[in-house]
Design a protein around this motif. Structure first.
Motif, PDB file in Angstrom:
ATOM      1  N   ILE A  34      12.458  -5.451 -13.457  1.00  0.00           N
ATOM      2  CA  ILE A  34      13.499  -5.405 -12.421  1.00  0.00           C
ATOM      3  C   ILE A  34      13.503  -6.703 -11.612  1.00  0.00           C
ATOM      4  CG2 ILE A  34      14.192  -4.295 -10.261  1.00  0.00           C
ATOM      5  CD1 ILE A  34      14.986  -2.729 -12.717  1.00  0.00           C
ATOM      6  N   LEU A  35      12.308  -7.171 -11.211  1.00  0.00           N
ATOM      7  CA  LEU A  35      12.217  -8.418 -10.446  1.00  0.00           C
ATOM      8  C   LEU A  35      12.780  -9.581 -11.257  1.00  0.00           C
ATOM      9  CD1 LEU A  35       8.670  -8.225  -8.770  1.00  0.00           C
ATOM     10  CD2 LEU A  35      10.857  -7.430  -7.885  1.00  0.00           C
ATOM     11  N   ALA A  36      12.410  -9.653 -12.530  1.00  0.00           N
ATOM     12  CA  ALA A  36      12.886 -10.745 -13.383  1.00  0.00           C
ATOM     13  C   ALA A  36      14.404 -10.709 -13.539  1.00  0.00           C
ATOM     14  CB  ALA A  36      12.209 -10.672 -14.749  1.00  0.00           C
ATOM     15  N   LYS A  37      14.968  -9.525 -13.698  1.00  0.00           N
ATOM     16  CA  LYS A  37      16.421  -9.404 -13.864  1.00  0.00           C
ATOM     17  C   LYS A  37      17.163  -9.789 -12.586  1.00  0.00           C
ATOM     18  CE  LYS A  37      15.884  -5.791 -17.310  1.00  0.00           C
ATOM     19  NZ  LYS A  37      15.803  -4.338 -17.536  1.00  0.00           N
ATOM     20  N   GLU A  38      16.607  -9.421 -11.440  1.00  0.00           N
ATOM     21  CA  GLU A  38      17.271  -9.756 -10.183  1.00  0.00           C
ATOM     22  C   GLU A  38      17.223 -11.258  -9.921  1.00  0.00           C
ATOM     23  OE1 GLU A  38      15.523  -7.259  -7.199  1.00  0.00           O
ATOM     24  OE2 GLU A  38      16.589  -5.468  -7.884  1.00  0.00           O
ATOM     25  N   LEU A  85       8.109 -14.223 -10.464  1.00  0.00           N
ATOM     26  CA  LEU A  85       7.418 -14.860  -9.347  1.00  0.00           C
ATOM     27  C   LEU A  85       8.409 -15.488  -8.365  1.00  0.00           C
ATOM     28  CD1 LEU A  85       4.263 -15.331  -8.843  1.00  0.00           C
ATOM     29  CD2 LEU A  85       4.800 -17.728  -9.269  1.00  0.00           C
ATOM     30  N   CYS A  86       9.636 -15.760  -8.838  1.00  0.00           N
ATOM     31  CA  CYS A  86      10.662 -16.358  -7.972  1.00  0.00           C
ATOM     32  C   CYS A  86      11.321 -15.319  -7.064  1.00  0.00           C
ATOM     33  CB  CYS A  86      11.734 -17.031  -8.822  1.00  0.00           C
ATOM     34  SG  CYS A  86      11.127 -18.367  -9.858  1.00  0.00           S
ATOM     35  N   HIS A  87      10.972 -14.051  -7.222  1.00  0.00           N
ATOM     36  CA  HIS A  87      11.570 -12.982  -6.415  1.00  0.00           C
ATOM     37  C   HIS A  87      11.052 -13.062  -4.981  1.00  0.00           C
ATOM     38  CE1 HIS A  87      13.026  -8.945  -5.379  1.00  0.00           C
ATOM     39  NE2 HIS A  87      13.762  -9.011  -6.477  1.00  0.00           N
ATOM     40  N   SER A  88      11.770 -12.436  -4.064  1.00  0.00           N
ATOM     41  CA  SER A  88      11.359 -12.437  -2.655  1.00  0.00           C
ATOM     42  C   SER A  88      10.431 -11.277  -2.310  1.00  0.00           C
ATOM     43  CB  SER A  88      12.608 -12.384  -1.753  1.00  0.00           C
ATOM     44  OG  SER A  88      13.402 -11.251  -2.072  1.00  0.00           O
ATOM     45  N   ASP A  89      10.164 -10.398  -3.278  1.00  0.00           N
ATOM     46  CA  ASP A  89       9.270  -9.267  -3.047  1.00  0.00           C
ATOM     47  C   ASP A  89       7.874  -9.771  -2.677  1.00  0.00           C
ATOM     48  OD1 ASP A  89       7.318  -7.142  -3.609  1.00  0.00           O
ATOM     49  OD2 ASP A  89       9.028  -6.041  -4.397  1.00  0.00           O
ATOM     50  N   ALA A  90       7.357  -9.351  -1.531  1.00  0.00           N
ATOM     51  CA  ALA A  90       6.069  -9.840  -1.043  1.00  0.00           C
ATOM     52  C   ALA A  90       4.909  -9.414  -1.929  1.00  0.00           C
ATOM     53  CB  ALA A  90       5.827  -9.356   0.386  1.00  0.00           C
ATOM     54  N   GLY A  91       5.076  -8.343  -2.701  1.00  0.00           N
ATOM     55  CA  GLY A  91       3.980  -7.850  -3.514  1.00  0.00           C
ATOM     56  C   GLY A  91       3.968  -8.380  -4.933  1.00  0.00           C
ATOM     57  N   HIS A 131      13.634 -16.875  -4.337  1.00  0.00           N
ATOM     58  CA  HIS A 131      13.107 -18.241  -4.400  1.00  0.00           C
ATOM     59  C   HIS A 131      13.427 -18.830  -5.772  1.00  0.00           C
ATOM     60  CE1 HIS A 131      10.998 -16.783  -0.865  1.00  0.00           C
ATOM     61  NE2 HIS A 131      10.401 -15.856  -1.602  1.00  0.00           N
ATOM     62  N   SER A 132      14.718 -18.897  -6.114  1.00  0.00           N
ATOM     63  CA  SER A 132      15.129 -19.153  -7.490  1.00  0.00           C
ATOM     64  C   SER A 132      15.614 -20.574  -7.751  1.00  0.00           C
ATOM     65  CB  SER A 132      16.227 -18.157  -7.887  1.00  0.00           C
ATOM     66  OG  SER A 132      17.274 -18.166  -6.938  1.00  0.00           O
ATOM     67  N   LEU A 133      15.386 -21.503  -6.839  1.00  0.00           N
ATOM     68  CA  LEU A 133      15.899 -22.859  -7.026  1.00  0.00           C
ATOM     69  C   LEU A 133      15.262 -23.531  -8.246  1.00  0.00           C
ATOM     70  CD1 LEU A 133      17.656 -25.195  -6.055  1.00  0.00           C
ATOM     71  CD2 LEU A 133      15.755 -25.941  -4.628  1.00  0.00           C
ATOM     72  N   GLU A 134      13.917 -23.473  -8.362  1.00  0.00           N
ATOM     73  CA  GLU A 134      13.243 -24.109  -9.500  1.00  0.00           C
ATOM     74  C   GLU A 134      13.697 -23.498 -10.824  1.00  0.00           C
ATOM     75  OE1 GLU A 134      11.784 -23.601  -6.664  1.00  0.00           O
ATOM     76  OE2 GLU A 134      10.346 -25.185  -6.200  1.00  0.00           O
ATOM     77  N   TYR A 135      13.917 -22.208 -10.829  1.00  0.00           N
ATOM     78  CA  TYR A 135      14.355 -21.514 -12.040  1.00  0.00           C
ATOM     79  C   TYR A 135      15.787 -21.897 -12.417  1.00  0.00           C
ATOM     80  CZ  TYR A 135      15.703 -17.564 -15.032  1.00  0.00           C
ATOM     81  OH  TYR A 135      16.175 -16.783 -16.064  1.00  0.00           O
ATOM     82  N   SER A 136      16.631 -22.181 -11.424  1.00  0.00           N
ATOM     83  CA  SER A 136      18.050 -22.443 -11.668  1.00  0.00           C
ATOM     84  C   SER A 136      18.361 -23.920 -11.879  1.00  0.00           C
ATOM     85  CB  SER A 136      18.891 -21.933 -10.478  1.00  0.00           C
ATOM     86  OG  SER A 136      18.614 -20.585 -10.189  1.00  0.00           O
ATOM     87  N   MET A 149       4.252 -14.172 -19.897  1.00  0.00           N
ATOM     88  CA  MET A 149       4.302 -15.415 -19.129  1.00  0.00           C
ATOM     89  C   MET A 149       5.742 -15.776 -18.776  1.00  0.00           C
ATOM     90  SD  MET A 149       1.189 -15.922 -18.741  1.00  0.00           S
ATOM     91  CE  MET A 149       1.327 -17.456 -17.828  1.00  0.00           C
ATOM     92  N   ALA A 150       6.664 -15.561 -19.711  1.00  0.00           N
ATOM     93  CA  ALA A 150       8.070 -15.870 -19.441  1.00  0.00           C
ATOM     94  C   ALA A 150       8.627 -14.961 -18.346  1.00  0.00           C
ATOM     95  CB  ALA A 150       8.891 -15.732 -20.717  1.00  0.00           C
ATOM     96  N   LEU A 151       8.311 -13.658 -18.436  1.00  0.00           N
ATOM     97  CA  LEU A 151       8.787 -12.722 -17.419  1.00  0.00           C
ATOM     98  C   LEU A 151       8.107 -12.972 -16.081  1.00  0.00           C
ATOM     99  CD1 LEU A 151       8.951  -9.385 -19.434  1.00  0.00           C
ATOM    100  CD2 LEU A 151      10.855 -10.483 -18.265  1.00  0.00           C
ATOM    101  N   ALA A 152       6.813 -13.294 -16.113  1.00  0.00           N
ATOM    102  CA  ALA A 152       6.072 -13.522 -14.877  1.00  0.00           C
ATOM    103  C   ALA A 152       6.605 -14.741 -14.137  1.00  0.00           C
ATOM    104  CB  ALA A 152       4.589 -13.699 -15.179  1.00  0.00           C
ATOM    105  N   GLU A 153       6.929 -15.804 -14.876  1.00  0.00           N
ATOM    106  CA  GLU A 153       7.455 -17.012 -14.228  1.00  0.00           C
ATOM    107  C   GLU A 153       8.770 -16.721 -13.521  1.00  0.00           C
ATOM    108  OE1 GLU A 153       8.241 -21.722 -15.234  1.00  0.00           O
ATOM    109  OE2 GLU A 153       7.920 -20.300 -16.870  1.00  0.00           O
TER     110      GLU A 153
END
Length: 476
Positions: A109-113, A71-77, A149-154, A64-68
């Motif tokens: 990878i998505l979470a790290k980026e 999910l902020c990544h710009s990858d469409a998939g 889409h990292s505003l909420e995360y940051s 759940m932590a990694l998914a949240e």
């Protein structure tokens, strides 16, 4: 086709709720469609049926932590990737531990980026003061263009760092607003809607001009840390070209006017013949008898490193503290707790890395009944480098993060300020790359909550970068 509608690109609550409903109904990923905002749904989907719960859904907290974050990544998939992973976890609860799994690797990878994107936002957001009807009320606004889409995360970082301010951060897609009590999010705006100049701009330019070191100009490293895409929104960036162009002349002037002095004399360390160890257990056994310098006389015991014998990442600190000296383990005191928090924030398993110090005995001075930390000198560091070299040869890490000036000197024989050393990496002759970051104790010594939060986030960003590099090397 079951449609799950999200209000915006990083709407994790809606994704989690919709995904749970679909998973309970046993829907495969091919039968689920995610729709964002006003995006039209499937015209041929027909009327959706209400699904009855068919199974209990369980996923690890780590997912759940990694998914949240992912999910902020710009990858469409990303929506379907995370849904498919959640579905597979119902049958394989330990799936996240499989580093070779393509989907698990992709999620990491998505979470790290996204974490890296947050690091850039915390470093490069510049607030401008705006006029309000209330002359006693100060409000600030900033424009930023994140990669993801990292505003909420940051945004929580800025709440912690600028709690006493009222501010807004505006991006093309979303906006965050803090009134001193509550954090709210809204729609995005255009850059023209945000003030582009105020009195603070000159302060940024003056500060940057003063900290710019012409002798350390490495444009490639600087652009890696401060990519050119951010320059257009940074007031100090307009100075980069002129400062780098004149760096040669400034370095020559610095050399001509530099003071010259002889290094202080000091006794050479007592060097005894040492036998290379066959494994880490032997290193620890030999270290217990070490008398290479005088530090062994006052310390309780030597403190060897801990961690897997083939760890991908090695963290090197300065020396054991009071609690480490008593416990015989590195990073178990206050600085170790800060490091643990930073590792958790960066998504790194502490048990999977090798932790050690440049100096293996506690150096201190008595203050009443208390033993207060005293920084080891260069001769004590040099006497202990043999032990650190043994650990490097046996662990064979892919990447090393040196925490603080002492660790930097022990590994690279240099004393570059940490703020500058962070911008580059150095490859050792034996293979691994060395990056530099702040020691957790520097965070404990910070003079304000703002400085403490800033140093902590820099450390987390450096840990994220090292972890990402190790992951890429592992899959290469």
């Amino acid at each position: 086709m079951h449609t799950i509608r999200l209000s915006h690109q990083a709407d994790f609550k809606a994704w989690r709720s919709g995904a749970r409903t679909a998973l309970e109904a046993g829907l495969a990923v091919r039968n689920v469609r995610f729709v964002v905002g006003d995006e039209p749904g499937d015209l041929f989907a027909g009327r959706e049926r209400k699904h009855k719960k068919q199974r209990d859904i369980r996923v690890p907290k780590d997912f759940m932590a990694l998914a949240e974050r992912a999910l902020c990544h710009s990858d469409a998939g990303r929506f379907t990737l995370l849904y498919d992973l959640a579905d597979r976890l119902q049958h394989k609860p330990l799936l996240l531990k499989d580093r070779a799994d393509a989907q698990v690797h992709r999620m990491n990878i998505l979470a790290k980026e996204v974490a890296r994107d947050k690091h850039k936002m915390t470093a490069f957001v510049r607030f401008r003061k705006v006029e309000t009807e209330d002359a006693d009320l100060e409000r600030y606004i900033a424009w930023f263009e994140p990669t993801h889409h990292s505003l909420e995360y940051s945004a929580p970082f800025f709440v912690r760092r600028f709690t006493g301010m009222q501010w807004s951060i505006v991006t093309p897609e979303r906006s965050a607003h803090w009134d001193g009590k509550q954090l709210r999010f809204g729609k995005g705006a255009a850059k023209s809607d945000v003030p582009q100049e105020d009195a603070l701009e000159d302060y940024w330019r003056t500060y940057y001009a003063h900290i710019f070191n012409p002798a350390r100009v490495k444009l490639k490293a600087m652009k890696a840390e401060m990519p050119k895409k951010y320059w257009k929104n940074l007031p100090e960036a307009e100075l980069i070209e002129s400062l780098t162009r004149s760096s040669g002349a400034r370095v020559k002037d610095m050399i001509q006017h530099a003071p010259h002095f002889a290094p202080p004399a000091a006794p050479a360390p007592v060097v005894q013949p040492l036998k290379p160890a066959a494994d880490l257990a032997e290193v620890k056994a030999q270290l217990a008898k070490c008398s290479q310098c005088q530090l062994c006389q006052g310390a309780t015991q030597a403190v060897a490193g801990v961690g897997p014998s083939r760890a991908k990442i090695m963290l090197v600190g300065e020396q054991p503290g009071d609690q480490e000296d008593l416990a015989g383990l590195p990073f178990v005191g206050p600085a170790g707790q800060v490091l643990g928090d930073a590792l958790a924030e960066a998504g790194i398993d502490r048990q999977g890395i090798y932790l050690t110090n440049a100096v293996k005995h506690f150096k201190y001075e008595m203050r009443g009944k208390r033993r207060l930390h005293k920084r080891p000198n260069r001769y004590e560091v040099d006497a202990c480098r043999w032990w650190l070299g043994q650990e490097l040869k046996l662990v064979k890490p892919d990447v090393i993060l040196a925490l603080g000036a002492t660790a930097q000197y022990a590994l690279l024989r240099r004393n570059t300020p940490i703020s500058q050393a962070r911008l580059e990496t150095t490859r050792l002759k034996m293979g691994p790359e060395v990056s530099i970051s702040y020691h957790p104790s520097a965070i404990l010594r910070a003079r304000s909550a703002q400085e403490k939060a800033q140093l902590f986030d820099l450390l987390v960003g450096d840990l994220v970068a090292v972890h990402a590099k190790a992951s890429l090397l592992e899959t290469a």
